[in-house]
Design a protein around this motif. Structure first.
Motif, PDB file in Angstrom:
ATOM      1  N   MET A   1     -14.354 -33.785  47.486  1.00 51.40           N
ATOM      2  CA  MET A   1     -13.694 -32.791  46.667  1.00 51.40           C
ATOM      3  C   MET A   1     -14.506 -31.496  46.621  1.00 51.40           C
ATOM      4  N   LYS A   2     -15.833 -31.613  46.526  1.00 52.75           N
ATOM      5  CA  LYS A   2     -16.668 -30.416  46.476  1.00 52.75           C
ATOM      6  C   LYS A   2     -16.575 -29.630  47.781  1.00 52.75           C
ATOM      7  N   ARG A   3     -16.505 -30.328  48.914  1.00 51.70           N
ATOM      8  CA  ARG A   3     -16.380 -29.649  50.204  1.00 51.70           C
ATOM      9  C   ARG A   3     -15.069 -28.882  50.266  1.00 51.70           C
ATOM     10  N   PHE A   4     -13.995 -29.507  49.809  1.00 45.86           N
ATOM     11  CA  PHE A   4     -12.689 -28.845  49.797  1.00 45.86           C
ATOM     12  C   PHE A   4     -12.754 -27.574  48.955  1.00 45.86           C
ATOM     13  N   GLU A   5     -13.279 -27.685  47.754  1.00 43.03           N
ATOM     14  CA  GLU A   5     -13.368 -26.525  46.861  1.00 43.03           C
ATOM     15  C   GLU A   5     -14.230 -25.424  47.467  1.00 43.03           C
ATOM     16  N   ALA A   6     -15.347 -25.799  48.060  1.00 38.11           N
ATOM     17  CA  ALA A   6     -16.243 -24.801  48.647  1.00 38.11           C
ATOM     18  C   ALA A   6     -15.574 -24.071  49.814  1.00 38.11           C
ATOM     19  N   LEU A   7     -14.815 -24.812  50.614  1.00 37.54           N
ATOM     20  CA  LEU A   7     -14.189 -24.224  51.795  1.00 37.54           C
ATOM     21  C   LEU A   7     -12.935 -23.408  51.464  1.00 37.54           C
ATOM     22  N   PHE A   8     -12.075 -23.937  50.604  1.00 38.33           N
ATOM     23  CA  PHE A   8     -10.737 -23.378  50.467  1.00 38.33           C
ATOM     24  C   PHE A   8     -10.435 -22.675  49.148  1.00 38.33           C
ATOM     25  N   ALA A   9     -11.128 -22.982  48.087  1.00 42.45           N
ATOM     26  CA  ALA A   9     -10.855 -22.325  46.799  1.00 42.45           C
ATOM     27  C   ALA A   9     -10.939 -20.800  46.884  1.00 42.45           C
ATOM     28  N   PRO A  10     -11.904 -20.243  47.628  1.00 38.40           N
ATOM     29  CA  PRO A  10     -11.970 -18.776  47.702  1.00 38.40           C
ATOM     30  C   PRO A  10     -10.759 -18.127  48.382  1.00 38.40           C
ATOM     31  N   HIS A  11      -9.944 -18.918  49.052  1.00 38.78           N
ATOM     32  CA  HIS A  11      -8.832 -18.366  49.826  1.00 38.78           C
ATOM     33  C   HIS A  11      -7.458 -18.663  49.216  1.00 38.78           C
ATOM     34  N   MET A  12      -7.431 -19.173  47.998  1.00 38.37           N
ATOM     35  CA  MET A  12      -6.149 -19.520  47.377  1.00 38.37           C
ATOM     36  C   MET A  12      -5.311 -18.285  47.059  1.00 38.37           C
ATOM     37  N   ASP A  13      -5.945 -17.171  46.696  1.00 37.38           N
ATOM     38  CA  ASP A  13      -5.177 -15.949  46.445  1.00 37.38           C
ATOM     39  C   ASP A  13      -4.514 -15.463  47.729  1.00 37.38           C
ATOM     40  N   ALA A  14      -5.246 -15.518  48.830  1.00 38.01           N
ATOM     41  CA  ALA A  14      -4.688 -15.120  50.126  1.00 38.01           C
ATOM     42  C   ALA A  14      -3.544 -16.055  50.512  1.00 38.01           C
ATOM     43  N   ALA A  15      -3.706 -17.339  50.222  1.00 40.33           N
ATOM     44  CA  ALA A  15      -2.659 -18.318  50.528  1.00 40.33           C
ATOM     45  C   ALA A  15      -1.392 -17.999  49.741  1.00 40.33           C
ATOM     46  N   TYR A  16      -1.557 -17.716  48.455  1.00 44.72           N
ATOM     47  CA  TYR A  16      -0.399 -17.375  47.623  1.00 44.72           C
ATOM     48  C   TYR A  16       0.249 -16.074  48.109  1.00 44.72           C
ATOM     49  N   ASN A  17      -0.576 -15.088  48.426  1.00 41.46           N
ATOM     50  CA  ASN A  17      -0.064 -13.804  48.884  1.00 41.46           C
ATOM     51  C   ASN A  17       0.799 -13.971  50.139  1.00 41.46           C
ATOM     52  N   LEU A  18       0.301 -14.707  51.112  1.00 49.03           N
ATOM     53  CA  LEU A  18       1.054 -14.942  52.340  1.00 49.03           C
ATOM     54  C   LEU A  18       2.346 -15.711  52.045  1.00 49.03           C
ATOM     55  N   ALA A  19       2.243 -16.759  51.263  1.00 55.50           N
ATOM     56  CA  ALA A  19       3.426 -17.564  50.939  1.00 55.50           C
ATOM     57  C   ALA A  19       4.471 -16.742  50.194  1.00 55.50           C
ATOM     58  N   ARG A  20       4.033 -15.892  49.299  1.00 52.79           N
ATOM     59  CA  ARG A  20       4.985 -15.098  48.523  1.00 52.79           C
ATOM     60  C   ARG A  20       5.700 -14.088  49.413  1.00 52.79           C
ATOM     61  N   TRP A  21       4.957 -13.469  50.320  1.00 52.22           N
ATOM     62  CA  TRP A  21       5.597 -12.502  51.214  1.00 52.22           C
ATOM     63  C   TRP A  21       6.536 -13.193  52.193  1.00 52.22           C
ATOM     64  N   LEU A  22       6.170 -14.367  52.656  1.00 48.43           N
ATOM     65  CA  LEU A  22       7.029 -15.052  53.624  1.00 48.43           C
ATOM     66  C   LEU A  22       8.265 -15.659  52.975  1.00 48.43           C
ATOM     67  N   THR A  23       8.114 -16.243  51.800  1.00 54.24           N
ATOM     68  CA  THR A  23       9.263 -16.876  51.148  1.00 54.24           C
ATOM     69  C   THR A  23      10.074 -15.887  50.327  1.00 54.24           C
ATOM     70  N   GLY A  24       9.421 -14.832  49.847  1.00 54.20           N
ATOM     71  CA  GLY A  24      10.108 -13.865  48.997  1.00 54.20           C
ATOM     72  C   GLY A  24      10.454 -14.427  47.636  1.00 54.20           C
ATOM     73  N   ASN A  25       9.721 -15.452  47.223  1.00 54.80           N
ATOM     74  CA  ASN A  25      10.077 -16.163  46.002  1.00 54.80           C
ATOM     75  C   ASN A  25       8.794 -16.661  45.340  1.00 54.80           C
ATOM     76  N   ASP A  26       8.581 -16.268  44.097  1.00 52.11           N
ATOM     77  CA  ASP A  26       7.360 -16.619  43.380  1.00 52.11           C
ATOM     78  C   ASP A  26       7.203 -18.131  43.202  1.00 52.11           C
ATOM     79  N   ALA A  27       8.250 -18.782  42.746  1.00 53.03           N
ATOM     80  CA  ALA A  27       8.178 -20.232  42.520  1.00 53.03           C
ATOM     81  C   ALA A  27       7.970 -20.974  43.840  1.00 53.03           C
ATOM     82  N   ALA A  28       8.660 -20.543  44.878  1.00 58.19           N
ATOM     83  CA  ALA A  28       8.494 -21.173  46.194  1.00 58.19           C
ATOM     84  C   ALA A  28       7.083 -20.969  46.710  1.00 58.19           C
ATOM     85  N   ALA A  29       6.529 -19.789  46.493  1.00 52.28           N
ATOM     86  CA  ALA A  29       5.163 -19.514  46.948  1.00 52.28           C
ATOM     87  C   ALA A  29       4.171 -20.449  46.269  1.00 52.28           C
TER      88      ALA A  29
END
Length: 170
Positions: A1-29
């Protein structure tokens, strides 16, 4: 779990940003990011790269397109202009007039970007909003580096046309 958090937690905003632009929907993102994080966690043992952001955004991109296919027929909507709470206060150089111009421009850019096909929208978002390198975009989108550059050039040209169309309708 710590490895996952260290690797990917810093990129969750970028993940949401991409998902929101691609889906065009906040809940879907939010759903796409949650599913993507779950997949990244589930397949963490397969992660061998030195670029966790690109790996996560690849998953987000794939999940976003899965969501789009599943919800085909639904109309895509423009994304609202939301400011973080700490950005709501006026600084010494932000007059109401400047804020109104900035807000109007942001809405036009969002409308124009939302009008682009997903393949163009994703390269613009990854390059301009997420500041990813061409090489990393090629990894995320799974296309050759040269295709990234040409697609980005075409996306920028189409974005300019969309902005001109919106400006002419004012």
């Amino acid at each position: 779990m710590k490895r996952f958090e260290a690797l990917f937690a810093p990129h969750m905003d970028a993940a949401y940003n991409l998902a929101r632009w691609l889906t065009g929907n906040d809940a879907a993102a939010r759903d796409v990011v949650q599913e993507s994080a779950l997949r990244a966690f589930r397949f963490l043992d397969r992660y061998t790269d030195d670029n966790p952001k690109a790996w996560l955004l690849t998953i987000v991109r794939n999940e976003s397109y899965t969501w789009l296919k599943a919800s085909a027929g639904q109309r895509w909507v423009a994304i609202g202009d939301e400011l973080p709470e700490d950005d709501l206060a006026l600084s010494h150089n932000q007059t109401p007039e400047l804020l109104a111009i900035h807000s109007e421009n942001a809405v036009l850019i969002q409308q124009a970007l939302s009008a682009l096909p997903p393949a163009f929208r994703e390269v613009i978002v990854l390059k301009e909003l997420e500041d990813m390198s061409y090489k990393d975009i090629a990894l995320v989108v799974d296309i050759p580096l040269g295709t990234v550059m040409s697609r980005l050039a075409r996306a920028r040209a189409q974005l300019k046309l969309e902005l001109l169309k919106l400006h002419d309708h004012e």
